[in-house]
Scaffold this motif. Structure first.
Motif, PDB file in Angstrom:
ATOM      1  N   PHE A 104       5.666   7.545  -8.914  1.00 53.66           N
ATOM      2  CA  PHE A 104       4.402   8.061  -9.441  1.00 53.66           C
ATOM      3  C   PHE A 104       4.004   7.318 -10.711  1.00 53.66           C
ATOM      4  CE2 PHE A 104       1.938  11.059 -12.044  1.00 53.66           C
ATOM      5  CZ  PHE A 104       0.911  11.357 -11.164  1.00 53.66           C
ATOM      6  N   ASN A 105       5.000   6.855 -11.474  1.00 55.80           N
ATOM      7  CA  ASN A 105       4.699   6.085 -12.681  1.00 55.80           C
ATOM      8  C   ASN A 105       3.997   4.774 -12.351  1.00 55.80           C
ATOM      9  OD1 ASN A 105       5.866   7.972 -14.442  1.00 55.80           O
ATOM     10  ND2 ASN A 105       7.906   7.134 -14.091  1.00 55.80           N
ATOM     11  N   LEU A 106       4.248   4.254 -11.153  1.00 59.07           N
ATOM     12  CA  LEU A 106       3.560   3.031 -10.744  1.00 59.07           C
ATOM     13  C   LEU A 106       2.067   3.281 -10.604  1.00 59.07           C
ATOM     14  CD1 LEU A 106       6.028   1.682  -8.034  1.00 59.07           C
ATOM     15  CD2 LEU A 106       5.893   1.060 -10.451  1.00 59.07           C
ATOM     16  N   LEU A 107       1.708   4.449 -10.070  1.00 57.92           N
ATOM     17  CA  LEU A 107       0.293   4.782  -9.940  1.00 57.92           C
ATOM     18  C   LEU A 107      -0.358   4.919 -11.308  1.00 57.92           C
ATOM     19  CD1 LEU A 107      -2.034   5.481  -8.044  1.00 57.92           C
ATOM     20  CD2 LEU A 107      -1.295   7.864  -8.119  1.00 57.92           C
ATOM     21  N   LEU A 108       0.357   5.540 -12.253  1.00 53.32           N
ATOM     22  CA  LEU A 108      -0.170   5.655 -13.616  1.00 53.32           C
ATOM     23  C   LEU A 108      -0.335   4.282 -14.250  1.00 53.32           C
ATOM     24  CD1 LEU A 108       1.846   8.724 -14.974  1.00 53.32           C
ATOM     25  CD2 LEU A 108      -0.467   8.681 -14.030  1.00 53.32           C
ATOM     26  N   SER A 109       0.620   3.388 -13.999  1.00 48.22           N
ATOM     27  CA  SER A 109       0.515   2.027 -14.536  1.00 48.22           C
ATOM     28  C   SER A 109      -0.685   1.302 -13.945  1.00 48.22           C
ATOM     29  CB  SER A 109       1.798   1.247 -14.237  1.00 48.22           C
ATOM     30  OG  SER A 109       2.914   1.850 -14.847  1.00 48.22           O
ATOM     31  N   ALA A 110      -0.951   1.533 -12.661  1.00 38.70           N
ATOM     32  CA  ALA A 110      -2.103   0.893 -12.025  1.00 38.70           C
ATOM     33  C   ALA A 110      -3.404   1.383 -12.647  1.00 38.70           C
ATOM     34  CB  ALA A 110      -2.089   1.175 -10.521  1.00 38.70           C
TER      35      ALA A 110
ATOM     36  N   ILE B  81     -12.629   1.343  -6.329  1.00 42.80           N
ATOM     37  CA  ILE B  81     -11.521   1.478  -5.381  1.00 42.80           C
ATOM     38  C   ILE B  81     -10.783   0.151  -5.236  1.00 42.80           C
ATOM     39  CG2 ILE B  81     -10.939   1.932  -2.973  1.00 42.80           C
ATOM     40  CD1 ILE B  81     -13.246   3.904  -2.877  1.00 42.80           C
ATOM     41  N   GLY B  82     -11.543  -0.945  -5.177  1.00 41.55           N
ATOM     42  CA  GLY B  82     -10.922  -2.259  -5.074  1.00 41.55           C
ATOM     43  C   GLY B  82     -10.137  -2.629  -6.320  1.00 41.55           C
ATOM     44  N   ILE B  83     -10.676  -2.274  -7.501  1.00 38.91           N
ATOM     45  CA  ILE B  83      -9.989  -2.598  -8.754  1.00 38.91           C
ATOM     46  C   ILE B  83      -8.665  -1.852  -8.848  1.00 38.91           C
ATOM     47  CG2 ILE B  83     -10.111  -2.364 -11.262  1.00 38.91           C
ATOM     48  CD1 ILE B  83     -13.101  -2.876 -11.068  1.00 38.91           C
ATOM     49  N   VAL B  84      -8.700  -0.546  -8.580  1.00 43.34           N
ATOM     50  CA  VAL B  84      -7.470   0.255  -8.645  1.00 43.34           C
ATOM     51  C   VAL B  84      -6.487  -0.183  -7.562  1.00 43.34           C
ATOM     52  CG1 VAL B  84      -6.519   2.581  -8.465  1.00 43.34           C
ATOM     53  CG2 VAL B  84      -8.675   2.214  -9.665  1.00 43.34           C
ATOM     54  N   GLY B  85      -6.999  -0.477  -6.369  1.00 37.50           N
ATOM     55  CA  GLY B  85      -6.119  -0.917  -5.288  1.00 37.50           C
ATOM     56  C   GLY B  85      -5.425  -2.230  -5.603  1.00 37.50           C
TER      57      GLY B  85
ATOM     58  N   SER C  44      -1.410  -2.793  -6.147  1.00 36.02           N
ATOM     59  CA  SER C  44      -0.659  -3.778  -5.362  1.00 36.02           C
ATOM     60  C   SER C  44       0.194  -4.662  -6.265  1.00 36.02           C
ATOM     61  CB  SER C  44      -1.626  -4.638  -4.538  1.00 36.02           C
ATOM     62  OG  SER C  44      -2.332  -3.851  -3.602  1.00 36.02           O
ATOM     63  N   LYS C  45      -0.381  -5.082  -7.400  1.00 32.24           N
ATOM     64  CA  LYS C  45       0.377  -5.919  -8.328  1.00 32.24           C
ATOM     65  C   LYS C  45       1.542  -5.147  -8.936  1.00 32.24           C
ATOM     66  CE  LYS C  45      -3.516  -8.898  -9.588  1.00 32.24           C
ATOM     67  NZ  LYS C  45      -4.395  -9.359 -10.699  1.00 32.24           N
ATOM     68  N   VAL C  46       1.279  -3.880  -9.296  1.00 30.41           N
ATOM     69  CA  VAL C  46       2.348  -3.064  -9.875  1.00 30.41           C
ATOM     70  C   VAL C  46       3.438  -2.800  -8.845  1.00 30.41           C
ATOM     71  CG1 VAL C  46       2.878  -0.780 -10.811  1.00 30.41           C
ATOM     72  CG2 VAL C  46       0.863  -2.004 -11.607  1.00 30.41           C
ATOM     73  N   TRP C  47       3.042  -2.566  -7.598  1.00 35.44           N
ATOM     74  CA  TRP C  47       4.029  -2.277  -6.552  1.00 35.44           C
ATOM     75  C   TRP C  47       4.916  -3.485  -6.284  1.00 35.44           C
ATOM     76  CZ3 TRP C  47       5.927   1.915  -4.455  1.00 35.44           C
ATOM     77  CH2 TRP C  47       6.668   1.815  -3.275  1.00 35.44           C
ATOM     78  N   GLU C  48       4.329  -4.681  -6.315  1.00 37.23           N
ATOM     79  CA  GLU C  48       5.127  -5.887  -6.118  1.00 37.23           C
ATOM     80  C   GLU C  48       6.129  -6.083  -7.250  1.00 37.23           C
ATOM     81  OE1 GLU C  48       2.311  -9.007  -5.806  1.00 37.23           O
ATOM     82  OE2 GLU C  48       1.636  -8.464  -3.781  1.00 37.23           O
ATOM     83  N   ASP C  49       5.803  -5.565  -8.425  1.00 31.71           N
ATOM     84  CA  ASP C  49       6.660  -5.731  -9.600  1.00 31.71           C
ATOM     85  C   ASP C  49       7.451  -4.456  -9.889  1.00 31.71           C
ATOM     86  OD1 ASP C  49       7.576  -7.468 -11.552  1.00 31.71           O
ATOM     87  OD2 ASP C  49       6.213  -6.690 -13.070  1.00 31.71           O
ATOM     88  N   ARG C  50       7.587  -3.569  -8.891  1.00 31.12           N
ATOM     89  CA  ARG C  50       8.169  -2.251  -9.125  1.00 31.12           C
ATOM     90  C   ARG C  50       9.637  -2.317  -9.548  1.00 31.12           C
ATOM     91  NH1 ARG C  50       7.639  -3.140  -3.758  1.00 31.12           N
ATOM     92  NH2 ARG C  50       9.407  -2.754  -2.353  1.00 31.12           N
ATOM     93  N   ASP C  51      10.409  -3.274  -8.991  1.00 33.73           N
ATOM     94  CA  ASP C  51      11.826  -3.349  -9.345  1.00 33.73           C
ATOM     95  C   ASP C  51      12.007  -3.614 -10.836  1.00 33.73           C
ATOM     96  OD1 ASP C  51      12.592  -2.873  -6.753  1.00 33.73           O
ATOM     97  OD2 ASP C  51      12.728  -4.995  -6.225  1.00 33.73           O
TER      98      ASP C  51
END
Length: 231
Positions: free
Chosen positions: A51-57, A140-144, A148-155
């Motif tokens: 969920f923190n990834l969504l907040l970071s996005a 929607i495109g900006i947040v998406g 995506s960038k945050v998810w790729e860098d999630r580790d």
């Protein structure tokens, strides 16, 4: 998380008080009864670190918010004025009605309580629907894209959060961390290699294996040059 736990305990105490005093019809009691389920669900956030990834996005996309709000305001006021002029006063009595029709049309909700009846009113409302569909795709495109960038860098983000928690639990301040960093940087180039990075954890008395240290270092070394800086 501690704040959520405190709110849950307090609202339970308040609900018990109103129940014991036979005041279940009080507004405060009814309000707590309505908001109790979502508050309880917030307690589950600790089990969803993603969920923190969504907040970071959202945080990364926040820079575009002023421009989006400005553009939205211009669109609303422009089409509200056009619809107000085009519609007869028997249908749109004031600018407030025009703004309401513009809002529900722009959001593609369309409650149906306000509809255009004149040809020009229908024309401007039709154009508004097209503009609204195109405009809503922008945030929607900006947040998406940000997600995506945050998810790729999630580790790397998860590892950084884990390091931060360990540092806080050890009672280490940023000044202490920077002082240790300077001690390890023997050549004073502002960079640490992998071996110096592993020694830093030992000096910080953080129990972490060499394999995990290497993984964290690889994630922090974004350019792949084998060194990292303090930032």
């Amino acid at each position: 998380y501690n704040l959520v736990d405190l709110i849950v305990v307090l609202q339970i105490a308040v609900r018990l008080y109103f129940a014991a005093s036979d005041r279940r019809d009080a507004d405060v009691y009814q309000t707590l009864k309505v908001f109790f389920p979502p508050i309880m669900l917030l307690k589950m956030l600790r089990r969803f670190p993603s969920f923190n990834l969504l907040l970071s996005a959202f945080h990364n996309a926040f820079e575009a918010l002023p421009v989006l709000l400005y553009t939205l305001t211009v669109i609303l006021l422009l089409f509200a004025g056009l619809i107000y002029i085009a519609e007869p006063r028997t249908n749109i009595q004031g600018i407030n009605d025009a703004l309401w029709l513009t809002c529900v049309s722009l959001s593609t909700v369309g409650y149906g309580d306000q509809v255009p009846v004149s040809p020009w009113g229908k024309f401007w409302t039709g154009n508004l629907l097209v503009v609204g569909a195109l405009y809503m795709a922008i945030p929607i495109g900006i947040v998406g894209t940000a997600f995506s960038k945050v998810w790729e860098d999630r580790d790397r983000l998860f590892m950084l959060c884990d390091i931060r928690d360990r540092v806080v639990q050890a009672g280490i301040t940023p000044a202490d961390l920077y002082r240790i960093y300077e001690q390890l940087d023997q050549n004073k180039d502002g960079l640490l290699d992998l071996q110096e990075f592993k020694i830093m954890f030992k000096l910080l008395e953080i129990q972490i294996g060499d394999n995990m240290s290497a993984r964290i270092f690889d994630k922090l070394d974004a350019d792949g040059e084998g060194t990292i800086d303090f930032e």
